[in-house]
Motif scaffolding. Structure first.
Motif, PDB file in Angstrom:
ATOM      1  N   GLY A 282      10.551  30.974  67.572  1.00 39.06           N
ATOM      2  CA  GLY A 282       9.846  32.022  68.289  1.00 39.06           C
ATOM      3  C   GLY A 282      10.026  33.403  67.724  1.00 39.06           C
ATOM      4  N   ASP A 283      10.974  33.550  66.786  1.00 39.19           N
ATOM      5  CA  ASP A 283      11.188  34.869  66.190  1.00 39.19           C
ATOM      6  C   ASP A 283      11.001  34.818  64.679  1.00 39.19           C
ATOM      7  N   GLY A 284      10.107  33.934  64.231  1.00 39.72           N
ATOM      8  CA  GLY A 284       9.815  33.829  62.809  1.00 39.72           C
ATOM      9  C   GLY A 284      10.737  32.835  62.118  1.00 39.72           C
ATOM     10  N   PRO A 285      10.337  32.379  60.930  1.00 42.72           N
ATOM     11  CA  PRO A 285      11.163  31.418  60.196  1.00 42.72           C
ATOM     12  C   PRO A 285      12.540  32.000  59.874  1.00 42.72           C
ATOM     13  N   SER A 286      13.560  31.181  60.036  1.00 43.54           N
ATOM     14  CA  SER A 286      14.932  31.591  59.734  1.00 43.54           C
ATOM     15  C   SER A 286      15.534  30.594  58.754  1.00 43.54           C
ATOM     16  N   PRO A 287      16.337  31.056  57.793  1.00 44.39           N
ATOM     17  CA  PRO A 287      16.963  30.123  56.858  1.00 44.39           C
ATOM     18  C   PRO A 287      17.763  29.046  57.587  1.00 44.39           C
ATOM     19  N   LEU A 288      17.534  27.792  57.206  1.00 44.49           N
ATOM     20  CA  LEU A 288      18.289  26.667  57.752  1.00 44.49           C
ATOM     21  C   LEU A 288      19.473  26.421  56.822  1.00 44.49           C
ATOM     22  N   LEU A 289      20.691  26.487  57.350  1.00 46.75           N
ATOM     23  CA  LEU A 289      21.879  26.475  56.502  1.00 46.75           C
ATOM     24  C   LEU A 289      22.691  25.193  56.573  1.00 46.75           C
ATOM     25  N   ALA A 290      22.631  24.461  57.687  1.00 46.22           N
ATOM     26  CA  ALA A 290      23.498  23.291  57.861  1.00 46.22           C
ATOM     27  C   ALA A 290      22.750  22.215  58.630  1.00 46.22           C
ATOM     28  N   ILE A 291      23.131  20.949  58.395  1.00 47.89           N
ATOM     29  CA  ILE A 291      22.477  19.838  59.088  1.00 47.89           C
ATOM     30  C   ILE A 291      23.458  18.680  59.232  1.00 47.89           C
ATOM     31  N   THR A 292      23.354  17.966  60.351  1.00 47.52           N
ATOM     32  CA  THR A 292      24.123  16.740  60.564  1.00 47.52           C
ATOM     33  C   THR A 292      23.341  15.859  61.527  1.00 47.52           C
ATOM     34  N   GLY A 293      23.829  14.654  61.773  1.00 48.21           N
ATOM     35  CA  GLY A 293      23.171  13.741  62.695  1.00 48.21           C
ATOM     36  C   GLY A 293      24.163  13.159  63.677  1.00 48.21           C
ATOM     37  N   ASP A 294      23.684  12.788  64.875  1.00 46.52           N
ATOM     38  CA  ASP A 294      24.583  12.193  65.863  1.00 46.52           C
ATOM     39  C   ASP A 294      24.365  10.685  65.942  1.00 46.52           C
ATOM     40  N   ALA A 295      25.120  10.028  66.828  1.00 48.56           N
ATOM     41  CA  ALA A 295      25.074   8.572  66.943  1.00 48.56           C
ATOM     42  C   ALA A 295      23.733   8.073  67.476  1.00 48.56           C
ATOM     43  N   ARG A 296      22.958   8.933  68.114  1.00 45.51           N
ATOM     44  CA  ARG A 296      21.660   8.548  68.673  1.00 45.51           C
ATOM     45  C   ARG A 296      20.516   8.763  67.691  1.00 45.51           C
ATOM     46  N   GLY A 297      20.848   9.199  66.472  1.00 44.97           N
ATOM     47  CA  GLY A 297      19.824   9.390  65.460  1.00 44.97           C
ATOM     48  C   GLY A 297      19.164  10.746  65.488  1.00 44.97           C
ATOM     49  N   ARG A 298      19.632  11.640  66.354  1.00 49.94           N
ATOM     50  CA  ARG A 298      19.066  12.989  66.408  1.00 49.94           C
ATOM     51  C   ARG A 298      19.672  13.855  65.302  1.00 49.94           C
ATOM     52  N   LEU A 299      18.886  14.805  64.812  1.00 49.54           N
ATOM     53  CA  LEU A 299      19.371  15.763  63.825  1.00 49.54           C
ATOM     54  C   LEU A 299      19.745  17.062  64.516  1.00 49.54           C
TER      55      LEU A 299
END
Length: 459
Positions: A282-299
């Motif tokens: 909602g406030d414009g694109p922001s750099p995505l710096l980190a990512i992981t996943g949980d046991a339910r398959g969500r990012l």
């Protein structure tokens, strides 16, 4: 001076032998390096452990040494070894030692040295295969030896007659070479397959096969490359990648790779196709710096503005919390108790559990609020690497142990963490790599031969 490592060997007792291109031989044992006094400033260029557990040491200018039962023996011209420089050492299926020289090959059967007819070129690579053949390589040619004779290998396609160096035979019996133009060459006995990894063969430091059958190629200045079931594949903008700086990669349980980019785009790589998912809170694109996943398959994705994004079913949900607001999220970790740990820049460590975010900072013993990396060890302990405060072991509600440069860490800036199969913690820093075990901390820097002191990733 030059403190480069010319050769390495880990023997069956776990001792690491290190030959230096500036002179000397080191042994690493019980968490400590110690020089072998017999070698002084002798340049050690080749190391080999034979099937009987003896260590053979080839030098440049001082002949051949054997270490057996705690004693060294020196082989020179008096023993029938005419050459003073031993460039490579290997053992064939008959138990004979092959020595690569400046002018050909000598074979030692534990009694006498015999020259190998037909090879007079410098040989600095020797690789025996499972069929009893021995492959030789050097700047002036490559040879295949069977029985008592050696045959030059015809110039390979696109190499224009330049030498290729045999490096290893994998578990399937395929031979791997380093080509003069910086390509790795895979030979299955019928065809040669080339994959470009570097600018020249001398920048290819090692080729190693892991327990899963993947081949890893380490280079000097050109990165680390992995081969899995075929040639190495590079992906660029021509394959659908955005023209953007990529920041992090996560591979989920289905084998799909998810890649974050600095222009606020999440990229899915599946079945050879890249699919972009623009993320906007909602406030414009922001750099995505980190990512992981949980046991339910969500990012779960962290942004530079401190937004935490949950991505599920192709849709992104942006979460805001005062504990995160305004602090770049640099690292994310779901632990085995399904707690989300969030490393931030200047906002310290944040725990997310049941929708509640709890910050931990100086009051919890955190040595620096700028978090760069997180790791859960096999015992469930949390390790926190910081920008300037070293390493913290976090248990319960606080840091219980801190490791810094003052206590043996290579540097107080910790970029990466990895725990190996034996439980040893490897710590990549801005000043080299450190090894933390029950015996304490030992560090390896450019003084021990690292090409660069900044270790951004450990696999």
């Amino acid at each position: 001076g030059n403190n480069g490592i010319s050769t390495l060997l880990e023997d069956r007792e776990g001792t690491l032998w290190v030959g230096s291109s500036s002179g000397g031989l080191l042994r690493y044992r019980d968490g400590r390096f110690s020089p072998v006094p017999q070698f002084g400033d002798t340049v050690v260029v080749a190391l080999h452990e034979d099937t009987r557990g003896r260590i053979w040491i080839g030098t440049y200018g001082d002949g051949l040494f054997r270490y057996d039962a705690g004693e060294f023996r020196h082989f020179t011209a008096r023993d029938g070894l005419p050459a003073r420089s031993i460039l490579a050492i290997a053992e064939d299926l008959r138990g004979r030692l092959w020595l690569g020289l400046l002018h050909g090959i000598m074979i030692f059967d534990d009694e006498r040295f015999s020259p190998l007819p037909g090879v007079t070129a410098p040989i600095n690579a020797i690789v025996p295969d499972r069929k009893g053949r021995v492959w030789l390589g050097g700047r002036k040619g490559t040879f295949r030896c069977e029985g008592e004779g050696c045959t030059p290998i015809a110039p390979l396609p696109d190499v224009a007659g330049r030498a290729i160096l045999p490096r290893m035979v994998d578990r399937a019996g395929n031979l791997w070479f380093a080509a003069a133009d910086g390509r790795v060459v895979h030979y299955d006995g019928r065809t040669f397959v080339f994959s470009k990894v570097s600018s020249d063969a001398e920048r290819i430091l090692d080729i190693f096969e892991d327990q899963e059958g993947s081949l890893w190629v380490g280079t000097r200045g050109d990165g680390l490359h992995r081969f899995r079931s075929g040639p190495l594949t590079f992906h660029t903008v021509e394959d659908g990648l955005p023209r953007d700086e990529l920041s992090a990669i996560h591979v989920d349980g289905t084998g799909t790779a998810w890649i974050t980019a600095h222009q606020g785009v999440l990229i899915r790589f599946r079945d050879g196709t890249f699919t972009p998912y623009p993320i906007d809170c909602g406030d414009g694109p922001s750099p995505l710096l980190a990512i992981t996943g949980d046991a339910r398959g969500r990012l779960w994705i962290g942004t530079q503005e401190g937004r935490l994004i949950r991505f599920e079913g192709g849709k992104a949900t942006c979460l805001r919390d005062p504990a995160l607001e305004g602090h770049a999220i640099t690292s994310l970790l779901w632990d085995r108790e399904e707690t989300l740990w969030i490393g931030t820049y200047r906002g310290g460590l944040v725990r997310g559990r049941d929708g509640v975010f709890t910050p931990y900072g100086k009051g919890a013993g955190l040595p620096d609020p700028r978090i760069l990396t997180l790791l859960e060890d096999r015992r469930g302990g949390l390790w926190v690497g910081t920008l300037g405060g070293g390493l913290c072991h976090f248990e319960g509600e606080r840091c219980t142990t801190n490791f810094s440069h003052a206590t043996g860490l290579a540097n107080d800036i910790v970029f990466s963490l990895h725990q190996d199969a034996t439980g040893v913690l490897w710590i990549g820093t801005a000043g080299g790599v450190s090894r933390l075990s029950d015996e304490g901390i030992a560090s390896i820097t450019t003084r021990q031969g690292l090409d660069s002191e900044e270790i951004y990733q450990i696999l």
